[in-house]
Design a protein around this motif. Structure first.
Motif, PDB file in Angstrom:
ATOM      1  N   ASN A 127       0.859  -1.184   0.000  1.00 23.47           N
ATOM      2  CA  ASN A 127       0.000   0.000   0.000  1.00 23.47           C
ATOM      3  C   ASN A 127       0.892   1.230   0.000  1.00 23.47           C
ATOM      4  O   ASN A 127       2.118   1.111   0.007  1.00 23.47           O
ATOM      5  N   GLU A 128       0.283   2.417   0.051  1.00 23.06           N
ATOM      6  CA  GLU A 128       1.075   3.649   0.053  1.00 23.06           C
ATOM      7  C   GLU A 128       2.016   3.720   1.255  1.00 23.06           C
ATOM      8  O   GLU A 128       3.151   4.149   1.140  1.00 23.06           O
ATOM      9  N   SER A 129       1.529   3.291   2.414  1.00 18.25           N
ATOM     10  CA  SER A 129       2.320   3.468   3.633  1.00 18.25           C
ATOM     11  C   SER A 129       2.785   2.167   4.280  1.00 18.25           C
ATOM     12  O   SER A 129       3.609   2.202   5.191  1.00 18.25           O
ATOM     13  N   THR A 130       2.284   1.029   3.844  1.00 21.52           N
ATOM     14  CA  THR A 130       2.631  -0.226   4.506  1.00 21.52           C
ATOM     15  C   THR A 130       2.965  -1.323   3.508  1.00 21.52           C
ATOM     16  O   THR A 130       2.562  -1.277   2.354  1.00 21.52           O
ATOM     17  N   LYS A 137       2.496  -5.458   3.659  1.00 18.80           N
ATOM     18  CA  LYS A 137       1.974  -6.594   4.404  1.00 18.80           C
ATOM     19  C   LYS A 137       2.364  -7.855   3.661  1.00 18.80           C
ATOM     20  O   LYS A 137       2.450  -7.875   2.436  1.00 18.80           O
ATOM     21  N   GLU A 140       2.344  -7.988   9.355  1.00 20.67           N
ATOM     22  CA  GLU A 140       3.040  -6.731   9.105  1.00 20.67           C
ATOM     23  C   GLU A 140       4.089  -6.567  10.194  1.00 20.67           C
ATOM     24  O   GLU A 140       3.827  -6.861  11.362  1.00 20.67           O
ATOM     25  N   ASP A 162       6.348  -4.005  12.299  1.00 20.40           N
ATOM     26  CA  ASP A 162       6.483  -2.579  12.576  1.00 20.40           C
ATOM     27  C   ASP A 162       7.927  -2.232  12.939  1.00 20.40           C
ATOM     28  O   ASP A 162       8.800  -3.096  12.986  1.00 20.40           O
ATOM     29  N   ASN A 163       8.185  -0.963  13.165  1.00 19.72           N
ATOM     30  CA  ASN A 163       9.545  -0.470  13.440  1.00 19.72           C
ATOM     31  C   ASN A 163      10.097  -0.938  14.782  1.00 19.72           C
ATOM     32  O   ASN A 163      11.306  -0.931  14.983  1.00 19.72           O
TER      33      ASN A 163
END
Length: 117
Positions: free
Chosen positions: A87-90, A92, A101, A103-104
């Motif tokens: 996606n634009e920001s993720t 998966k 997913e 994460d940081n």
């Protein structure tokens, strides 16, 4: 007219279009010819299945957020996936019906279903 077995080289008796003297020679020939490919496929599928089992265990026991270190200690390898959803920001990852997913903070978020397809 007789032909020669493709596996062992003996003279074949019977039908003129036979390629192997028996089922054992036919199996041996194909196992030798395609053994490396099927060995790689079995290995990859084994790793995918292990990832699926680990994700399934945690998700079915109510955990939707698990630390990467814990999953890794159980043999989870995030590079072995069946799909990627960008996606634009993720980003998966899919392992059959499970989506995860990273994460940081090193936490893996697990979900089930076919969202994003």
């Amino acid at each position: 007219m007789s032909s020669i077995c493709k596996n062992c080289g003996t003279v074949i008796r019977g039908r003129v279009d036979k390629k192997y003297c028996d089922d054992s020679c036919r199996s041996s020939y194909h196992n030798n010819k395609y053994g490396d490919v099927t060995r790689t496929m079995r290995s990859t599928h084994r790793l995918l299945r292990r990832n699926w089992k680990i994700l399934s265990h945690y998700y079915n026991n109510g955990a939707t957020e698990v630390s990467y270190g814990l999953l890794h200690s159980e043999g989870f390898i995030p590079e072995y996936v069946t799909g990627v959803i960008v996606n634009e920001s993720t980003v998966k990852y899919r392992c059959y019906e499970y989506t995860f997913e990273i994460d940081n903070e090193g936490c893996i978020h697990i979900d089930a279903g076919y969202e994003g397809y």
